[in-house]
Each structure stands twice: as structure tokens, then as C-alpha cells.
Design a protein around this motif. Structure first.
Motif, PDB file in Angstrom:
ATOM      1  N   VAL A 498       0.849  -1.188   0.000  1.00  0.00           N
ATOM      2  CA  VAL A 498       0.000   0.000   0.000  1.00  0.00           C
ATOM      3  C   VAL A 498       0.886   1.239   0.000  1.00  0.00           C
ATOM      4  N   LYS A 499       0.320   2.340  -0.465  1.00  0.00           N
ATOM      5  CA  LYS A 499       0.934   3.654  -0.312  1.00  0.00           C
ATOM      6  C   LYS A 499       0.151   4.378   0.771  1.00  0.00           C
ATOM      7  N   HIS A 500       0.856   5.149   1.604  1.00  0.00           N
ATOM      8  CA  HIS A 500       0.170   5.843   2.696  1.00  0.00           C
ATOM      9  C   HIS A 500       0.699   7.264   2.812  1.00  0.00           C
ATOM     10  N   VAL A 501      -0.202   8.200   3.144  1.00  0.00           N
ATOM     11  CA  VAL A 501       0.188   9.612   3.206  1.00  0.00           C
ATOM     12  C   VAL A 501       1.230   9.882   4.283  1.00  0.00           C
ATOM     13  N   LEU A 502       1.304   9.026   5.296  1.00  0.00           N
ATOM     14  CA  LEU A 502       2.298   9.230   6.356  1.00  0.00           C
ATOM     15  C   LEU A 502       3.690   8.758   5.962  1.00  0.00           C
ATOM     16  N   HIS A 503       3.744   8.032   4.820  1.00  0.00           N
ATOM     17  CA  HIS A 503       5.055   7.521   4.400  1.00  0.00           C
ATOM     18  C   HIS A 503       5.059   7.422   2.871  1.00  0.00           C
ATOM     19  N   GLU A 504       5.141   8.584   2.254  1.00  0.00           N
ATOM     20  CA  GLU A 504       5.019   8.639   0.797  1.00  0.00           C
ATOM     21  C   GLU A 504       6.304   8.267   0.079  1.00  0.00           C
ATOM     22  N   GLU A 505       7.426   8.166   0.831  1.00  0.00           N
ATOM     23  CA  GLU A 505       8.709   7.868   0.186  1.00  0.00           C
ATOM     24  C   GLU A 505       8.737   6.473  -0.431  1.00  0.00           C
ATOM     25  N   HIS A 506       8.142   5.500   0.259  1.00  0.00           N
ATOM     26  CA  HIS A 506       8.188   4.114  -0.217  1.00  0.00           C
ATOM     27  C   HIS A 506       6.840   3.437  -0.011  1.00  0.00           C
ATOM     28  N   GLU A 507       6.631   2.385  -0.798  1.00  0.00           N
ATOM     29  CA  GLU A 507       5.462   1.538  -0.553  1.00  0.00           C
ATOM     30  C   GLU A 507       5.666   0.760   0.747  1.00  0.00           C
ATOM     31  N   LEU A 508       4.557   0.465   1.411  1.00  0.00           N
ATOM     32  CA  LEU A 508       4.597  -0.357   2.624  1.00  0.00           C
ATOM     33  C   LEU A 508       4.196  -1.779   2.271  1.00  0.00           C
ATOM     34  N   GLN A 509       4.969  -2.729   2.731  1.00  0.00           N
ATOM     35  CA  GLN A 509       4.762  -4.133   2.390  1.00  0.00           C
ATOM     36  C   GLN A 509       4.141  -4.880   3.571  1.00  0.00           C
ATOM     37  N   LEU A 510       3.148  -5.693   3.295  1.00  0.00           N
ATOM     38  CA  LEU A 510       2.540  -6.515   4.334  1.00  0.00           C
ATOM     39  C   LEU A 510       3.571  -7.529   4.814  1.00  0.00           C
ATOM     40  N   THR A 511       3.905  -7.469   6.103  1.00  0.00           N
ATOM     41  CA  THR A 511       5.042  -8.214   6.641  1.00  0.00           C
ATOM     42  C   THR A 511       4.690  -8.810   7.994  1.00  0.00           C
ATOM     43  N   ARG A 512       5.206 -10.025   8.258  1.00  0.00           N
ATOM     44  CA  ARG A 512       5.064 -10.609   9.584  1.00  0.00           C
ATOM     45  C   ARG A 512       6.085  -9.967  10.519  1.00  0.00           C
ATOM     46  N   VAL A 513       5.606  -9.296  11.537  1.00  0.00           N
ATOM     47  CA  VAL A 513       6.467  -8.663  12.543  1.00  0.00           C
ATOM     48  C   VAL A 513       5.911  -9.049  13.906  1.00  0.00           C
ATOM     49  N   GLN A 514       6.760  -9.656  14.725  1.00  0.00           N
ATOM     50  CA  GLN A 514       6.250 -10.192  15.994  1.00  0.00           C
ATOM     51  C   GLN A 514       5.642  -9.105  16.871  1.00  0.00           C
ATOM     52  N   VAL A 515       6.396  -8.038  17.125  1.00  0.00           N
ATOM     53  CA  VAL A 515       5.904  -6.922  17.941  1.00  0.00           C
ATOM     54  C   VAL A 515       6.465  -5.632  17.365  1.00  0.00           C
ATOM     55  N   TYR A 516       5.637  -4.594  17.287  1.00  0.00           N
ATOM     56  CA  TYR A 516       6.095  -3.299  16.789  1.00  0.00           C
ATOM     57  C   TYR A 516       5.195  -2.210  17.368  1.00  0.00           C
ATOM     58  N   THR A 517       5.586  -0.958  17.166  1.00  0.00           N
ATOM     59  CA  THR A 517       4.751   0.183  17.540  1.00  0.00           C
ATOM     60  C   THR A 517       4.289   0.864  16.267  1.00  0.00           C
ATOM     61  N   CYS A 518       2.998   1.015  16.129  1.00  0.00           N
ATOM     62  CA  CYS A 518       2.431   1.644  14.931  1.00  0.00           C
ATOM     63  C   CYS A 518       2.847   3.110  14.889  1.00  0.00           C
ATOM     64  N   ASP A 519       3.350   3.558  13.733  1.00  0.00           N
ATOM     65  CA  ASP A 519       3.815   4.932  13.596  1.00  0.00           C
ATOM     66  C   ASP A 519       2.683   5.922  13.362  1.00  0.00           C
ATOM     67  N   LYS A 520       1.439   5.442  13.306  1.00  0.00           N
ATOM     68  CA  LYS A 520       0.304   6.357  13.204  1.00  0.00           C
ATOM     69  C   LYS A 520      -0.381   6.530  14.552  1.00  0.00           C
ATOM     70  N   CYS A 521      -0.889   5.433  15.102  1.00  0.00           N
ATOM     71  CA  CYS A 521      -1.641   5.542  16.365  1.00  0.00           C
ATOM     72  C   CYS A 521      -0.760   5.367  17.592  1.00  0.00           C
ATOM     73  N   GLU A 522       0.525   4.963  17.372  1.00  0.00           N
ATOM     74  CA  GLU A 522       1.503   4.789  18.444  1.00  0.00           C
ATOM     75  C   GLU A 522       1.107   3.702  19.449  1.00  0.00           C
ATOM     76  N   GLU A 523       0.253   2.774  19.015  1.00  0.00           N
ATOM     77  CA  GLU A 523      -0.096   1.641  19.857  1.00  0.00           C
ATOM     78  C   GLU A 523       0.700   0.412  19.411  1.00  0.00           C
ATOM     79  N   GLU A 524       0.839  -0.544  20.335  1.00  0.00           N
ATOM     80  CA  GLU A 524       1.581  -1.758  20.021  1.00  0.00           C
ATOM     81  C   GLU A 524       0.815  -2.591  18.998  1.00  0.00           C
TER      82      GLU A 524
END
Length: 578
Positions: A498-524
């Protein structure tokens, strides 16, 4: 190294003079103020020593470098130039006064900064070897000196290759004499200071004990080794131990060694570091076993002695096969009572301080939690585990958790345990040691799961709790397969990119990530992220598939809206096609 070499040795290669001088200076200085012309270094190998008084590792390394410098400077063409990272001239002067070599004047900040940048110095101590033309010879001087000392001179790739070949040959042709005898010493010492010829040890099975007296794991292992050694001697086994101390304090060495029944190299014996390298030492305590022929039989039997004592002797491959079968049978026979009952110790503590019998826990799913109040990762994980514990308890009363404390005193245990809703082994309980050995606890927090029969389901329950929370219960392979299938099904219809307005530099790829912090809502977030690996950027699916603003400038979608601008409906952490 190739990149630095290209900078230093490229088409506009600098000679030593232009490397170390400035427009106003053609000299270096000694700690007594003497000026030494840079041209006097022609024909020498040079070490550029990036260091600073405020740096602890530098303070520890400098005396070792002084020793190597004093050994080489009077015999061969070798010089060191100190490039200070100190913040004031007084600190520079105090630190430089301990050094027998040259320095770039502290006042020449421009040259010091230029050398930092040229050799890409990102950490200190850093020792870069160059020749008298300013050509890079070796950029890992600190590692080389620590490992090989003056023997590595002239520090060239050819010399390092020669050393490696010599080391490989020494391992292939190893004998007891090649390990323990040096040109200046053919003996080891007993605790009373007597010399014992190495020749008297030939034909025996030898344990080489690498240890540091002040290190907690060594102090915990030593009593077990004394017991092991004593039993073998009582059994008239032809076995001996030689201590190879890595202590840097002679008093600590003497205090420790004089009470032990085995032999040792001399304190600060130069061969100690060489032997550590020869046997590729990775941790302490390490007990390397040499057979009667002097060849290495096993690289480290400390854990085997910890687990099996004299049963592990003589550490042959056949013996380890026997131990493997013993371990297999032990695992098959494991029950909750075999783990947690030891003589009269047949209980754990409840929150009210009452004793809860182990027999009352038989048939339940049990989590064993190794943790401590002093451990920051434990204090971070415990609130999450409390939440998961309560959720599981609501669903299944046939579940319990037992805290195994690694705290240092009763007060710390009491304070930490007051935050927990579950059971606990009493502080200082002797069963802790056997449990830690059974579950191979190498670090905390550690969470192991037991099934209703008392057998171990997994020793990786902490990772499962972090990734899946209470959904991971009861932590079995079958449950994990169900979860994996659920997550695969969840993302089946999601777009892969997907392309997202918060990160227009690169496409975002659907990825398995065990734990992360969302850069939009800042929730785990867990499991699925719309991720940019290059920027380490993550969005929940619900955040990635619900744009803040429509691309054509239409009115923004409110956070509470259930449908995104591209036809996705997001509920919690799950998004589906509308």
C-alpha cells in the motif's frame, strides 16, 4: 576496511607527512613537550591511537598497548601517535602523561577531526595501523593487540594470515606440552606454590579451567567442580585440573586459588590469552577436556558437570550418548511433582502466604516464571503477563503460574511479588537451582509452560505471550498451528503493498512482525504490519487501510468511521473488505 583503504590509498593518496601535519605544524609531541619531526617516522610502522581519558575501555586498553609498544619500539621500527578525543587540555595532558609515544597536539583540533573522519572512527579505543607512506595496513589494531600482542607485528594482512595458519596447525598438532609449556616455563603450580612439571601430567585426562574469580557464574560453578574433582580422586581416576585464570587482580587470584585442590598456571601468565584464543573461548566458566594423548576431547563440559556430576566422566562421545538417553528418559518421566517436590519441600506460596501443596496443582496447565525485580526487561514484561494471567484464569481455573525469583534479597522479592497475582517458590528455595538447570535458564525473564501431565510444552512461552497474549494458551503446537492459520486467513485478502500519506517515500509491504509500535496511532501491534524495512516504519492494518485524507482531497475520514476510503472495514486490529 576496503572503503577506508580506498579513501586513504586512492588516486590522491596522502603520504605520512600530509596525513599528520598541518599548515602550521610539521611535528608531533611527546608528553614532556619535546617536538618530534614527522619525517623522522619514515621507515616505521605507525599506529594511530584514537582514545580519550573519559573512555573506560580506553583506560583498560592503554596499559596493554604500552606493554606492546615498550616491547617493540626498542627492537623494530614501530611508533604510535595518539589522536585525542578528550574534551579539554587538562584531561588530555593527564592521560597523555601515561603514554610513552607521540601525539597530535591537542590544540590542533582540525587535524584530529580530519583523522577521525578519514578513518571513519565511530568508537574508541580505535587503533589504525599505517605504513610510512600513510597506507592503511590494519584497521583492527585494538582487536589484534588484545588477541596477539607484539607477536602480530608488523600487523600486515600477510602476518595475520601467517598467524592464523600457525594457529590452525597448532590445533591439528596439539599435545599437552604444546598447550601448557612455553619457552620460559615447563611447569604449573600447586596451591602451596610448588612447581609441578608438565611432564608429570602427560598421559592423564586434563581439564583446563578458564575462570574469573569475581564472576558470579564462576563462583556458583566452582563448588560443584570441587565436589566433582574430589569424587574422581577418591575413585583413583587419572584426572587433573589446571586453572587458567583470566583475573586481572592478583589478590583475587591468590585468595581463590589457595583454597582449591587443583593446579594452575601462574597469575597473569602470558599464555592465558593465547590459550583462550586457541580453544576459541566463548564464555566462563569453561572446562576444556584433553584426553591422555593431549588432544581436545570436549570444548566445554561445565554444563555437563552441572547437570550430571561424575556421571559425565570421562566425557567421551559414547558417554555423551549415554547422557542423552538418560536425559530423554528423564524428560519422558517428568511430572510436576518430580520437578517441584524435594524432600519436605512439597509446596509453593499463595498470595496470602499459605502453603499450596504441589499435589493440589497436578493436572493443571502451569507456567514457570523466572524473573527478578532488578531486571528491567522483567519489570517491563511482568505487567503484560499479569494481564494475560487474569484473562486465562477467567477462561480456565485449571491453570496456574509459579514465580521463581532471581532477586538478591527477601525485601526485593517481597516488593516484586506484591505486584503479582500468582503463586511463588519461597525466596532462597533450594529447588530454584534444579529448576533453572532443567529449563536451561540462560537469561531472564524466562517463561516455561507445562501441560497437565507435568511435561514441558515449551520453554519459549514468553515469546508466545508477547506475540499472541492469552490467545497462545495452552501454548501447545496444536494451538500455535491454529493461531498461524487464523492469522494467515486474516490477511488473505489484504493488499500486499500500500501507499500511505504518512510515508510517501516508499510503498509499505505486508510483513510478519512479531511486535512493533504503529507509527500512526503509536499503539503496540503484533503479527501483521504494513512495513518499510528501509525506514523501519510500521502501520497497523487498520491504520494502513484507513487513510487520514482521501487522495482527491475529499473530506477526511473520521477515526470512528468503520469503512475506509478504499472499501476496507477495520474492527480493532482486523480489517476486511466491505
Amino acid at each position: 576496511m576496503a572503503e577506508t583503504s580506498k579513501v586513504v590509498n586512492g588516486g590522491d593518496s596522502q603520504d605520512l607527512h600530509s596525513l599528520l601535519s598541518s599548515s602550521a605544524r610539521d611535528f608531533l609531541v611527546r608528553n614532556d613537550g619535546e617536538q618530534v619531526k614527522i619525517d623522522s617516522l619514515i621507515g616505521k610502522k605507525i599506529g594511530l591511537y584514537f582514545s580519550a581519558a573519559w573512555c573506560g575501555p580506553c583506560q583498560r586498553f592503554t596499559p596493554q598497548l604500552v606493554e606492546v609498544y615498550n616491547e617493540l619500539s626498542s627492537k623494530v621500527g614501530f611508533e604510535i601517535v595518539f589522536v585525542s578525543g578528550d574534551e579539554d587540555e587538562e584531561s588530555f595532558g593527564d592521560y597523555f602523561s601515561k603514554m610513552p609515544w607521540l601525539a597530535v597536539p591537542f590544540t590542533d583540533t582540525e587535524t584530529r577531526d580530519r583523522l577521525d573522519e578519514l578513518f571513519k572512527v565511530r568508537g574508541i579505543p580505535n587503533l589504525v595501523m599505517v605504513d610510512d607512506h600513510g597506507k592503511l595496513v590494519n584497521e583492527n589494531g585494538v582487536g589484534v593487540i588484545r588477541s596477539y600482542g607484539a607477536d602480530a607485528y608488523p600487523f600486515t594482512p600477510e602476518k595475520m594470515k601467517e598467524i592464523k595458519e600457525d594457529e590452525d596447525r597448532a590445533r591439528r598438532e596439539q599435545t599437552l606440552r604444546s598447550v601448557l609449556v612455553t619457552p620460559s616455563r615447563d611447569f604449573v603450580i600447586s596451591p602451596d606454590g610448588n612447581k609441578v612439571p608438565v611432564s608429570e601430567l602427560e598421559g592423564k585426562t586434563i581439564g583446563l579451567l578458564f575462570s574469573v574469580a569475581s564472576y558470579r557464574k564462576c563462583t556458583e560453578f566452582t563448588p560443584k567442580l570441587v565436589e566433582f574433582y574430589t569424587k574422581l580422586k577418591e575413585n583413583k581416576e587419572d584426572f587433573e585440573i589446571v586453572l587458567i585464570s583470566l583475573d586481572d587482580d592478583e589478590e583475587s587470584f591468590n585468595q581463590e586459588f589457595k583454597t582449591k585442590p587443583w593446579l594452575s598456571l601462574l597469575f597473569n601468565d602470558k599464555s592465558a590469552s593465547k590459550l583462550a584464543r586457541h580453544f576459541m573461548l566463548a564464555t566462563v566458566p569453561t572446562l576444556v577436556i584433553l584426553g591422555p594423548d593431549g588432544k581436545t576431547r570436549h570444548s566445554n563440559v561445565a554444563e555437563a558437570i552441572d547437570d550430571y556430576g561424575v556421571l559425565a566422566y570421562p566425557f567421551t562421545p559414547e558417554k555423551f550418548e549415554e547422557l542423552k538417553e538418560i536425559e530423554k528418559a528423564k524428560v519422558e518421566a517428568q511430572t510436576l511433582e518430580s520437578l517441584l517436590v524435594s524432600g519436605d519441600l512439597n509446596y509453593v506460596l499463595g498470595k496470602d502466604g499459605a502453603k499450596v501443596l504441589i499435589s493440589d496443582l497436578v493436572g493443571k496447565n502451569i507456567l514457570i516464571y523466572f524473573s527478578a525485580h532488578w531486571c528491567p526487561p522483567c519489570r517491563t514484561f511482568t505487567p503484560k503477563l499479569v494481564e494475560v494471567y487474569k484473562q486465562i484464569k477467567e477462561r480456565d481455573e485449571a491453570f496456574e503460574l509459579i514465580f521463581i525469583s532471581n532477586d538478591r534479597d527477601q525485601e526485593s522479592f517481597d516488593e516484586y511479588y506484591s505486584q503479582m497475582p500468582w503463586l511463588a517458590l519461597p525466596f532462597g528455595d533450594s529447588r530454584k537451582t534444579s529448576l533453572a538447570r532443567t529449563f536451561k535458564v540462560g537469561g531472564i525473564p524466562m517463561l516455561a509452560a507445562l501441560g497437565p501431565t507435568g511435561k514441558t510444552v515449551t520453554k519459549e512461552a514468553r515469546d508466545l505471550v508477547v506475540a499472541h497474549g492469552a490467545e497462545a494458551y495452552p501454548f501447545t503446537e496444536e494451538r500455535l498451528k491454529e493461531i498461524e492459520a487464523k492469522y494467515d486467513d486474516m490477511a488473505k485478502e489484504w493488499p500486499k503493498k500500500v501507499k500511505h500519506v504518512l510515508h510517501e517515500e516508499h510503498e509499505l509491504q505486508l510483513t510478519r512482525v512479531q511486535v512493533y509500535t504503529c507509527d500512526k496511532c503509536e499503539e503496540e501491534g503484533t503479527i501483521w504490519s504494513y512495513h518499510c524495512d528501509e525506514c523501519d516504519f510500521d502501520l497497523h492494518a487498520k491504520c494502513a487501510l484507513k487513510e487520514d485524507t482521501k487522495a482527491n482531497g475529499d473530506e477526511a475520514v473520521k477515526e470512528g468511521d468503520s469503512e475506509s476510503t478504499d472499501g476496507w472495514v477495520c474492527d480493532g486490529n482486523v480489517c476486511t473488505k466491505a
